[in-house]
Design a protein around this motif. Sequence first.
Motif, PDB file in Angstrom:
ATOM      1  N   ARG A  70       1.239  -1.130   0.035  1.00  0.00           N
ATOM      2  CA  ARG A  70      -0.052  -0.337   0.172  1.00  0.00           C
ATOM      3  C   ARG A  70       0.672   1.776   0.058  1.00  0.00           C
ATOM      4  O   ARG A  70       0.429   2.146  -0.579  1.00  0.00           O
ATOM      5  N   LEU A  71       2.296   1.055   0.306  1.00  0.00           N
ATOM      6  CA  LEU A  71       3.183   2.144   0.575  1.00  0.00           C
ATOM      7  C   LEU A  71       3.607   2.363  -1.094  1.00  0.00           C
ATOM      8  O   LEU A  71       3.828   4.136  -1.221  1.00  0.00           O
ATOM      9  N   ARG A  72       3.593   1.942  -1.580  1.00  0.00           N
ATOM     10  CA  ARG A  72       3.362   2.512  -3.859  1.00  0.00           C
ATOM     11  C   ARG A  72       2.659   3.560  -4.329  1.00  0.00           C
ATOM     12  O   ARG A  72       1.531   4.000  -3.261  1.00  0.00           O
ATOM     13  N   PRO A  73       3.738   3.952  -5.029  1.00  0.00           N
ATOM     14  CA  PRO A  73       2.658   5.806  -5.275  1.00  0.00           C
ATOM     15  C   PRO A  73       1.335   5.446  -5.939  1.00  0.00           C
ATOM     16  O   PRO A  73       1.203   4.190  -6.517  1.00  0.00           O
ATOM     17  N   SER A  74       0.946   6.035  -5.174  1.00  0.00           N
ATOM     18  CA  SER A  74      -0.773   6.301  -5.231  1.00  0.00           C
ATOM     19  C   SER A  74      -1.520   5.354  -4.373  1.00  0.00           C
ATOM     20  O   SER A  74      -2.721   4.563  -5.144  1.00  0.00           O
ATOM     21  N   GLY A  75      -0.647   4.197  -4.365  1.00  0.00           N
ATOM     22  CA  GLY A  75      -1.333   3.174  -3.311  1.00  0.00           C
ATOM     23  C   GLY A  75      -2.191   2.147  -3.684  1.00  0.00           C
ATOM     24  O   GLY A  75      -1.610   1.322  -4.785  1.00  0.00           O
TER      25      GLY A  75
END
Length: 264
Positions: A70-75
């Motif tokens: 979930r911490l990737r860009p744009s979740g």
Amino acid sequence: VIGYGKSGGVELGYGSDLDLVFVHCAQDNDITTGAKEVLASQFYLKLAQRILHIFTARTTSGILYEADMRLRPSGNSGLMVVHIDTFESYQHQDAWTWEHQALVRARMLCGSETMKQRFYKIREEVLCQPRDLEELKIDVVKMRNKMRDHLDKSSDNLVDIKQTPGGLVDIEFLAQYFALANAKRSPKIISYFDNTNMFRSAARQGVITEEQSEQLSNAYKALREIGHKKVLQQQDAIVEQNLIKSQLDQVKQIWHLFLEISTN
């Protein structure tokens, strides 16, 4: 492969999940060189999916790790694997304060030396950018309150060692606040990823006192020890308040000193 949270902070414990972000540096028209040619971006997506499958496949002994993307860009709405340029642009232009807090703990787990240098350059540029300290304080406190409202399992006599005021998450938020508030002036403060060394670095840079560094570090280690035992016993991380009152009080005192929001 970028590790966030406990994996980034070299603090994995029993039952920890892996907060991961996958990035690549392939060009749009790059293709693989195997028997079946596919776009490099598609190859990296399949590779990431394979890694996640290995971590989460259920065996007779359970699973290896829960993986959290979930911490990737744009979740959850973002791509599973992003180009490093996209990662950089997102961090500079679109990331929220809490995502920069997370970046404080982000560490390259696997990748080429070129990608490693590129990632740490991006991390330093983002964390060392000028910040309005009052706005930063408001954002940090607002996110902390939101988490506590949704996750705190404390009751009258029992406290959640993670979410209760003065607990583990407060300690982690203090470390992240110290980093974001002072990295522009003292870049060395972001040289570490684990909380204990971040507090020591903050003391060396004059952000906090040696005593405050010791109090935060000792409270963190004491609460983590309790948390480890609770996980091994398959119990919630909840204890009687009087058992950890001194640690909670010390952390709350430091929290109020640095993150008390003026109502004037």
